[in-house]
Design a protein around this motif. Structure first.
Motif, PDB file in Angstrom:
ATOM      1  N   ILE A  44      39.743  38.808  37.192  1.00  0.00           N
ATOM      2  CA  ILE A  44      40.220  38.004  38.094  1.00  0.00           C
ATOM      3  C   ILE A  44      41.294  38.699  38.905  1.00  0.00           C
ATOM      4  O   ILE A  44      42.298  39.247  38.452  1.00  0.00           O
ATOM      5  CB  ILE A  44      40.382  36.587  37.820  1.00  0.00           C
ATOM      6  N   SER A  45      41.358  38.418  40.338  1.00  0.00           N
ATOM      7  CA  SER A  45      42.521  39.118  41.070  1.00  0.00           C
ATOM      8  C   SER A  45      43.493  38.351  40.943  1.00  0.00           C
ATOM      9  O   SER A  45      43.542  36.958  40.980  1.00  0.00           O
ATOM     10  CB  SER A  45      41.842  39.388  42.312  1.00  0.00           C
ATOM     11  N   PRO A  46      44.948  39.004  40.881  1.00  0.00           N
ATOM     12  CA  PRO A  46      45.973  37.949  40.946  1.00  0.00           C
ATOM     13  C   PRO A  46      46.161  37.222  42.453  1.00  0.00           C
ATOM     14  O   PRO A  46      46.720  36.060  42.269  1.00  0.00           O
ATOM     15  CB  PRO A  46      47.302  39.189  40.844  1.00  0.00           C
ATOM     16  N   ASN A  47      45.560  37.909  43.430  1.00  0.00           N
ATOM     17  CA  ASN A  47      45.734  37.279  44.537  1.00  0.00           C
ATOM     18  C   ASN A  47      44.788  35.795  44.570  1.00  0.00           C
ATOM     19  O   ASN A  47      45.154  34.876  45.100  1.00  0.00           O
ATOM     20  CB  ASN A  47      45.364  37.869  45.546  1.00  0.00           C
ATOM     21  N   ALA A  48      43.546  35.931  43.733  1.00  0.00           N
ATOM     22  CA  ALA A  48      42.956  34.832  43.657  1.00  0.00           C
ATOM     23  C   ALA A  48      43.471  33.785  42.815  1.00  0.00           C
ATOM     24  O   ALA A  48      43.519  32.503  43.195  1.00  0.00           O
ATOM     25  CB  ALA A  48      41.615  35.327  42.978  1.00  0.00           C
ATOM     26  N   LEU A  49      44.147  34.249  41.906  1.00  0.00           N
ATOM     27  CA  LEU A  49      45.097  33.174  41.179  1.00  0.00           C
ATOM     28  C   LEU A  49      46.099  32.629  42.021  1.00  0.00           C
ATOM     29  O   LEU A  49      46.149  31.270  41.920  1.00  0.00           O
ATOM     30  CB  LEU A  49      45.855  33.803  39.768  1.00  0.00           C
ATOM     31  N   THR A  50      46.625  33.478  43.166  1.00  0.00           N
ATOM     32  CA  THR A  50      47.806  32.903  43.809  1.00  0.00           C
ATOM     33  C   THR A  50      46.914  31.806  44.921  1.00  0.00           C
ATOM     34  O   THR A  50      47.936  30.781  44.998  1.00  0.00           O
ATOM     35  CB  THR A  50      48.138  33.922  44.592  1.00  0.00           C
ATOM     36  N   PHE A  51      45.871  32.108  45.317  1.00  0.00           N
ATOM     37  CA  PHE A  51      44.913  31.076  46.101  1.00  0.00           C
ATOM     38  C   PHE A  51      44.589  29.721  45.364  1.00  0.00           C
ATOM     39  O   PHE A  51      44.863  28.770  46.020  1.00  0.00           O
ATOM     40  CB  PHE A  51      43.865  31.777  46.709  1.00  0.00           C
ATOM     41  N   ILE A  52      44.236  29.832  44.354  1.00  0.00           N
ATOM     42  CA  ILE A  52      43.934  28.807  43.258  1.00  0.00           C
ATOM     43  C   ILE A  52      45.106  27.860  43.077  1.00  0.00           C
ATOM     44  O   ILE A  52      44.975  26.739  43.138  1.00  0.00           O
ATOM     45  CB  ILE A  52      43.300  29.191  42.052  1.00  0.00           C
TER      46      ILE A  52
ATOM     47  N   ALA B  56      49.228  40.719  37.588  1.00  0.00           N
ATOM     48  CA  ALA B  56      49.351  41.979  38.538  1.00  0.00           C
ATOM     49  C   ALA B  56      49.960  43.268  37.800  1.00  0.00           C
ATOM     50  O   ALA B  56      49.536  44.349  37.767  1.00  0.00           O
ATOM     51  CB  ALA B  56      50.204  41.613  39.844  1.00  0.00           C
ATOM     52  N   ARG B  57      50.959  42.997  37.345  1.00  0.00           N
ATOM     53  CA  ARG B  57      51.941  43.838  36.600  1.00  0.00           C
ATOM     54  C   ARG B  57      51.131  44.318  35.297  1.00  0.00           C
ATOM     55  O   ARG B  57      50.809  45.877  35.067  1.00  0.00           O
ATOM     56  CB  ARG B  57      53.190  43.388  35.887  1.00  0.00           C
ATOM     57  N   GLN B  58      50.334  43.691  34.373  1.00  0.00           N
ATOM     58  CA  GLN B  58      49.756  43.942  33.127  1.00  0.00           C
ATOM     59  C   GLN B  58      48.586  44.975  33.682  1.00  0.00           C
ATOM     60  O   GLN B  58      47.980  45.742  32.884  1.00  0.00           O
ATOM     61  CB  GLN B  58      49.402  43.008  32.604  1.00  0.00           C
ATOM     62  N   THR B  59      47.847  44.557  34.672  1.00  0.00           N
ATOM     63  CA  THR B  59      46.428  45.203  35.349  1.00  0.00           C
ATOM     64  C   THR B  59      46.870  46.183  36.339  1.00  0.00           C
ATOM     65  O   THR B  59      45.898  46.690  36.651  1.00  0.00           O
ATOM     66  CB  THR B  59      45.597  44.186  35.765  1.00  0.00           C
ATOM     67  N   GLN B  60      47.930  46.471  36.487  1.00  0.00           N
ATOM     68  CA  GLN B  60      48.361  47.384  37.354  1.00  0.00           C
ATOM     69  C   GLN B  60      48.010  47.253  38.764  1.00  0.00           C
ATOM     70  O   GLN B  60      47.200  48.107  39.536  1.00  0.00           O
ATOM     71  CB  GLN B  60      47.903  49.048  36.915  1.00  0.00           C
ATOM     72  N   GLN B  61      47.711  46.004  39.213  1.00  0.00           N
ATOM     73  CA  GLN B  61      47.423  45.752  40.578  1.00  0.00           C
ATOM     74  C   GLN B  61      48.505  45.243  41.637  1.00  0.00           C
ATOM     75  O   GLN B  61      48.186  44.559  42.504  1.00  0.00           O
ATOM     76  CB  GLN B  61      46.471  44.492  40.301  1.00  0.00           C
ATOM     77  N   VAL B  62      49.854  45.453  41.289  1.00  0.00           N
ATOM     78  CA  VAL B  62      51.124  45.260  41.743  1.00  0.00           C
ATOM     79  C   VAL B  62      50.832  46.196  43.125  1.00  0.00           C
ATOM     80  O   VAL B  62      50.540  47.232  43.236  1.00  0.00           O
ATOM     81  CB  VAL B  62      52.445  45.801  41.004  1.00  0.00           C
ATOM     82  N   SER B  63      50.905  45.203  44.202  1.00  0.00           N
ATOM     83  CA  SER B  63      51.020  45.651  45.675  1.00  0.00           C
ATOM     84  C   SER B  63      52.062  45.169  46.744  1.00  0.00           C
ATOM     85  O   SER B  63      52.414  44.170  46.163  1.00  0.00           O
ATOM     86  CB  SER B  63      49.500  45.684  46.193  1.00  0.00           C
ATOM     87  N   VAL B  64      52.247  45.876  47.670  1.00  0.00           N
ATOM     88  CA  VAL B  64      53.137  45.387  48.670  1.00  0.00           C
ATOM     89  C   VAL B  64      52.504  44.008  49.187  1.00  0.00           C
ATOM     90  O   VAL B  64      53.012  42.962  49.553  1.00  0.00           O
ATOM     91  CB  VAL B  64      53.468  46.186  49.874  1.00  0.00           C
ATOM     92  N   PHE B  65      51.248  43.994  49.523  1.00  0.00           N
ATOM     93  CA  PHE B  65      50.430  43.014  50.339  1.00  0.00           C
ATOM     94  C   PHE B  65      50.486  42.097  49.260  1.00  0.00           C
ATOM     95  O   PHE B  65      50.498  40.804  49.596  1.00  0.00           O
ATOM     96  CB  PHE B  65      48.982  43.326  50.501  1.00  0.00           C
ATOM     97  N   GLY B  66      50.273  42.123  47.737  1.00  0.00           N
ATOM     98  CA  GLY B  66      50.461  41.163  46.802  1.00  0.00           C
ATOM     99  C   GLY B  66      51.579  40.181  46.895  1.00  0.00           C
ATOM    100  O   GLY B  66      51.425  38.868  46.958  1.00  0.00           O
ATOM    101  N   ALA B  67      52.691  41.111  47.150  1.00  0.00           N
ATOM    102  CA  ALA B  67      53.918  40.198  47.193  1.00  0.00           C
ATOM    103  C   ALA B  67      53.941  39.436  48.504  1.00  0.00           C
ATOM    104  O   ALA B  67      54.648  38.220  48.399  1.00  0.00           O
ATOM    105  CB  ALA B  67      55.020  41.135  47.187  1.00  0.00           C
TER     106      ALA B  67
END
Length: 210
Positions: A27-35, A80-91
């Motif tokens: 699952i995407s970290p951004n999806a968790l944020t939206f949930i 995001a950090r564990q799955t290496q999906q950290v991004s500027v947009f994510g923040a």
């Protein structure tokens, strides 16, 4: 080891297990944020529909739901950090969604007080909503100029904790004083950040960025 450190260690272990499980789902970290936002909207609905004999119970439900939403808020960054999906947009996305979550909760309270014809508290909640947004805005605008502006006490975690306490303990009328504390300390935080930014810009002689 003290009981507080043991609790912190246990909580960290539990959160890590949750993150490990979520990582397997892809699952995407951004999806968790939206949930997390959707869950906060559920809490806002409980606030809005709280009335009469079931008001205390609905406030309790809202507080528990906000705690659930907080779990998503704590794990999205870790995932995001564990799955290496950290991004500027994510923040950026996380910050924007946090603002919507805050507004949703306060809007639910505003509806609650409006349905009860408590005009003064409608105004107070509207003020708290505005002040909370300004706490975030002043930091964001200041950091665009001076790099860092983390001064002030009333950050989002403190605001959420106060709302949760007010919701869980509203049987004893705790939400009203919680709103007063939010109004006062959010305003103080905004003023503190304005003053800090002024002093820093004067010290650095920065040109205004428009």
């Amino acid at each position: 080891m003290t009981w507080t450190s043991a609790f912190g260690k246990g909580s960290g272990w539990l959160l890590q297990k949750i993150v490990d499980g979520l990582a397997l789902t892809k699952i995407s970290p951004n999806a968790l944020t939206f949930i997390g936002l959707l869950i906060n909207i559920v809490a806002a609905i409980f606030f809005g529909f709280a009335r009469g004999d079931h008001a205390v119970r609905y406030f309790l439900y809202a507080g528990l739901v906000i705690i659930g939403a907080g779990i998503f808020d704590m794990v999205d960054g870790r995932l995001a950090r564990q799955t290496q999906q950290v991004s500027v947009f994510g923040a950026f996305f996380d910050s924007v969604i946090d603002r919507y979550s805050d507004v949703a909760l306060f809007f639910g309270l505003l509806v609650y007080y409006a349905r009860g014809n408590r005009f003064f508290y409608v105004v107070l909640v509207a003020f708290v909503m505005t002040a909370s947004l300004m706490v975030s805005y002043t930091r964001a605008r200041a950091e665009a100029l001076i790099g860092s502006c983390k001064v002030g006490f009333m950050e989002r975690p403190e605001r959420i904790v106060l709302v949760i306490l007010g919701a869980l303990c509203n049987r004893w009328g705790v939400m009203a004083p919680a709103l007063w504390v939010l109004a006062a300390f959010s305003t103080i935080t905004v003023i503190h950040r304005i003053r800090y930014t002024y002093l820093e810009t004067e010290r650095r002689k920065l040109l205004p960025q428009r």
